[in-house]
Write an enzyme that holds these catalytic residues in place. Structure first.
Site, PDB file in Angstrom:
ATOM      1  N   LYS A  89       0.857  -1.186   0.000  1.00  6.92           N
ATOM      2  CA  LYS A  89       0.000   0.000   0.000  1.00  6.92           C
ATOM      3  C   LYS A  89       0.892   1.234   0.000  1.00  6.92           C
ATOM      4  O   LYS A  89       2.046   1.182   0.449  1.00  6.92           O
ATOM      5  CB  LYS A  89      -0.892   0.009   1.249  1.00  6.92           C
ATOM      6  CG  LYS A  89      -2.134   0.857   1.106  1.00  6.92           C
ATOM      7  CD  LYS A  89      -3.221   0.182   0.287  1.00  6.92           C
ATOM      8  CE  LYS A  89      -4.494   1.016   0.252  1.00  6.92           C
ATOM      9  NZ  LYS A  89      -5.576   0.352  -0.487  1.00  6.92           N
ATOM     10  N   GLY A 189     -21.037   6.329   4.245  1.00  7.16           N
ATOM     11  CA  GLY A 189     -20.077   6.724   3.221  1.00  7.16           C
ATOM     12  C   GLY A 189     -20.607   6.497   1.822  1.00  7.16           C
ATOM     13  O   GLY A 189     -20.917   5.364   1.435  1.00  7.16           O
ATOM     14  N   GLY A 191     -18.994   7.468  -1.211  1.00  2.94           N
ATOM     15  CA  GLY A 191     -18.001   7.697  -2.246  1.00  2.94           C
ATOM     16  C   GLY A 191     -18.358   6.871  -3.465  1.00  2.94           C
ATOM     17  O   GLY A 191     -19.494   6.417  -3.633  1.00  2.94           O
TER      18      GLY A 191
END
Length: 354
Positions: A89, A189, A191
């Protein structure tokens, strides 16, 4: 590659990774303002793959904690999806709306290139396919692109499909039916993934309760899906069948679990459990938790096809359907042993890694 713009000014150094991790690298670039970290957790199944997140961390220690936790999650996510990839990551420290520029992303690409293929990046929170196009100017170790022979584009709809299938599998295990008609889903959320999931759930007959700090997003869900809008502070308290965390991680704290009313937790967010004890808290309260790195694996499946240069769409569908199959195996084993699903999932994936 646009190496002349970025590479000469990059300052790169290795930091000491947490025990059990392969590498932790930091890069700074004075010219563009880049300050980034890459964590490579594991290369045991192949090159590490995982998205890039841009967030204005208050302290470097916070960024290190996040990138390492996320990279471990990618190792488990890739193994859960049966992909020949390791876990990694990256994070860029800063405000994406005001500090992100094409030049900064090119400098980040040069940082990726420094690892010579040990890590492939893609988009995550605060980063877009267009940003990945800028990254691709300085490295070939990038996916999630809109153009190119194997371009996979925005992985969000594919991630949402995996969450949708796993949510139905969770209901089937817990209730004996995966029919969403009349079921209430509280989505935290909205998104790209959360909104895509909301559309799928609405089409399947579910009632939605939504929250997000983005007023435009919640009003869109209200208008298009008939969703009930509540504030982010209220979403945990809603009477819902399923709580679907689709924002930042760490939402399932001891305090949150205490007030949570949903019978099931299935969502797209990474690292939903604040710590391992919270998995047991959910179990003790009778809430069935679908481990996040299984549920949200659709996006990396999409990205993996680009990395591995696979164009056959049946590969994507088989891997995404396989997420729900793996989840059912976890639930069955957890029911047999009385253990919490997150512990059972960890052991299942660790056997695959071994």
């Amino acid at each position: 590659m646009n190496q002349a713009v970025t590479k000469p000014t990059l300052s790169i150094r290795d930091l000491k990774p947490r025990e059990g991790y392969t590498r932790l690298i930091e890069a700074k670039d004075e010219k563009t303002g880049l300050h980034a970290l890459i964590s490579v957790h594991s290369l045991s199944r192949g090159p590490a793959a995982g998205g890039c997140r841009m967030f204005n961390y208050a302290r470097i220690e916070d960024a290190i904690y996040d990138v390492e936790r996320l990279s471990r999650g990618m190792t488990y996510k890739n193994a859960a999806a049966e992909l020949p990839l390791g876990g990694g990551k990256s994070v860029i420290i800063g405000y994406p709306k005001t500090q992100k520029t094409p030049e900064l992303m090119r400098a980040f690409g040069a940082f990726i290139d420094h690892l010579a293929g040990d890590y492939y990046t893609a988009e995550d929170v605060g980063v877009s396919p267009q940003d990945m196009a800028n990254v691709a100017e300085t490295t070939r170790f990038v996916a999630g692109l809109d153009g190119g022979e194997f371009a996979s584009g925005d992985p969000s709809p594919v991630t949402a499909r995996g969450v949708f299938l796993c949510l139905k599998q969770t209901l089937k295990h817990g209730l004996g039916t995966d029919d969403l008609t009349g079921k209430t889903i509280a989505i935290q959320g909205l998104g790209h993934v959360g909104m895509s999931l909301a559309g799928m759930l609405h089409q399947a007959g579910a009632s939605l309760i939504v929250s997000d700090i983005n007023e435009v997003a919640v009003r869109t869900a209200e208008a298009e899906f008939g969703a009930k809008v509540v504030s982010p502070d209220e979403i945990l308290y809603q009477d819902a069948d399923v709580f679907a965390p689709c924002a930042m991680g760490g939402v399932l704290t001891a305090e949150a679990i205490e007030v949570l009313k949903a019978r099931f937790v299935v969502g797209a967010a990474n690292n939903q459990l604040a710590d391992d004890s919270c998995g047991q808290r959910l179990q003790d309260k009778g809430i069935l938790y679908a481990p996040d790195y299984i549920v949200n694996g659709g996006g990396i499946v999409n990205v993996a096809m680009e990395i591995l240069k696979i164009s056959d769409p049946t590969y994507r569908e088989s891997r995404i359907s396989g997420l729900a199959t793996t989840l059912e195996q976890v639930f069955d084993r957890a029911e047999e042993t009385g253990e919490s699903p997150h512990l059972v999932a960890d052991r299942l994936i660790e056997r695959r890694l071994a």
